[in-house]
Scaffold this motif. Structure first.
Motif, short mmCIF file in Angstrom:
data_model
loop_
_atom_site.label_atom_id
_atom_site.label_comp_id
_atom_site.label_asym_id
_atom_site.label_seq_id
_atom_site.Cartn_x
_atom_site.Cartn_y
_atom_site.Cartn_z
N THR A 191 0.83 -1.21 0.00
CA THR A 191 0.00 0.00 0.00
C THR A 191 0.86 1.25 0.00
O THR A 191 0.54 2.24 -0.67
N ALA A 192 1.95 1.23 0.76
CA ALA A 192 2.86 2.39 0.79
C ALA A 192 3.49 2.63 -0.58
O ALA A 192 3.66 3.78 -1.01
N ILE A 193 3.82 1.55 -1.28
CA ILE A 193 4.38 1.69 -2.63
C ILE A 193 3.36 2.32 -3.56
O ILE A 193 3.68 3.22 -4.35
N GLN A 194 2.12 1.86 -3.47
CA GLN A 194 1.06 2.44 -4.31
C GLN A 194 0.90 3.93 -4.03
O GLN A 194 0.79 4.74 -4.96
N ALA A 195 0.91 4.30 -2.75
CA ALA A 195 0.77 5.72 -2.40
C ALA A 195 1.93 6.54 -2.94
O ALA A 195 1.74 7.68 -3.40
N GLY A 196 3.14 5.98 -2.92
CA GLY A 196 4.29 6.69 -3.47
C GLY A 196 4.17 6.90 -4.97
O GLY A 196 4.48 7.99 -5.48
N CYS A 197 3.69 5.89 -5.68
CA CYS A 197 3.49 6.02 -7.13
C CYS A 197 2.40 7.06 -7.43
O CYS A 197 2.55 7.87 -8.36
N GLU A 198 1.33 7.04 -6.65
CA GLU A 198 0.25 8.01 -6.86
C GLU A 198 0.72 9.42 -6.57
O GLU A 198 0.28 10.38 -7.23
#
Length: 301
Positions: A191-198
């Motif tokens: 989830t943290a990776i997704q937030a970073g990409c977003e």
């Protein structure tokens, strides 16, 4: 993303795949023709432009180079951070596959959770590229892909589904609290990776920088022929085109790198990274993995 061996000296002048030349060709040709017109007018009317020289343009050029350097560095930082995030995603998917096959005894539950992880990767790729990735996700979660696609954030919905599935295993006594915590930590990292990409996709570089660079580059190239005529004569269009290539080329390259999740030649190979995750998951399940995606004319998608 372009993946090719180092070109030879002669190849450097003819490579177009991955080059920004096609994008900036109108500016190069346009300023070369403009310079030719300026030279022709000066020769026709016998204008004395000897009072103008290249010195002021050199000072402006240094300032513009500083702006371009800052913008290029900022754009490359975004590109490299995005690559690190997707590299971490591959790492976390492999960790999740290892933990799932070790902690969950039911093979069907193992497979279902890991297929949802692969669907997450494809949904995330689709959201970042602003394309429809339901068909790719359907290959792993069947009709659940359409249900997840109805959510505002399909990738996040897949993470929630994985969390609910792990919690169901815990409640059924098939997964102990420590095992559940291990899986939950993997999902939190994803989830943290997704937030970073977003964050990268949703926060472009400040428009003021782009506007400043564009204005300055156009002003310099418009005035440059006047300062070059007295020293370069009919070669002025050639030098103007060369300088336009440098300024607008760096600007176009920074625009490509600013959005690293697109499908341009120098953007990240998200298709290939998703395939790496698929290979890791299928091998962890003991199934035959798909083949790695090949590069097409040195372009790796």
């Amino acid at each position: 993303m372009i993946v090719r061996p180092r070109p030879t000296f002669l190849q450097l002048f003819f490579i177009m795949r991955g080059s920004v030349v096609p994008r900036i060709l109108p500016q190069i040709i346009g300023f070369a023709l403009y310079s030719a017109v300026i030279v022709a007018i000066a020769r026709w009317f016998r204008l004395d432009l000897g009072a103008f020289n290249i010195t002021p343009f050199g000072l402006v050029g240094v300032t513009l180079s500083i702006y371009l350097s800052f913008r290029n560095n900022a754009a490359y930082d975004r590109w490299w951070e995005a690559r690190k995030l997707w590299g971490t995603l591959v790492f976390e998917i492999r960790n999740l596959a290892r933990a799932t096959t070790s902690l969950i005894a039911d093979r069907s539950e193992q497979r279902a959770l890991l297929m949802e992880a692969l669907a997450f990767c494809h949904f995330l790729r689709g959201q970042l590229r602003k394309i429809d990735s339901v068909e790719d996700a359907r290959a792993f979660v069947a009709t659940e892909a359409e249900t997840a696609a109805n959510f505002a954030n399909p990738a996040d919905e897949m993470v929630r589904r994985m969390g609910r599935r792990a919690n169901a295993q815990r409640q059924a006594g098939e997964l102990d609290p420590i095992g559940f915590r291990i899986l939950d930590e993997r999902l939190a990292s994803i989830t943290a990776i997704q937030a970073g990409c977003e964050r990268i996709a949703g926060t472009p570089l400040p428009f003021a920088y782009t506007l400043l660079v564009h204005r300055t580059a156009y002003i310099v190239c418009l005035l440059l022929p006047i300062g070059l005529i007295s020293s370069t004569g009919w070669a002025t269009p050639l030098f103007t085109a060369l300088i336009a290539y440098t300024f607008f080329g760096l600007d176009a390259l920074s625009e490509e790198l600013e959005d690293p999740f697109g499908t341009e030649a120098n953007d990240l190979a998200l298709d290939g990274l998703c395939r790496v995750c698929e290979i890791s998951v299928f091998e962890a399940l003991g199934e035959t993995p798909p083949k790695m995606l090949p590069a097409e004319e040195f372009y790796f998608s």
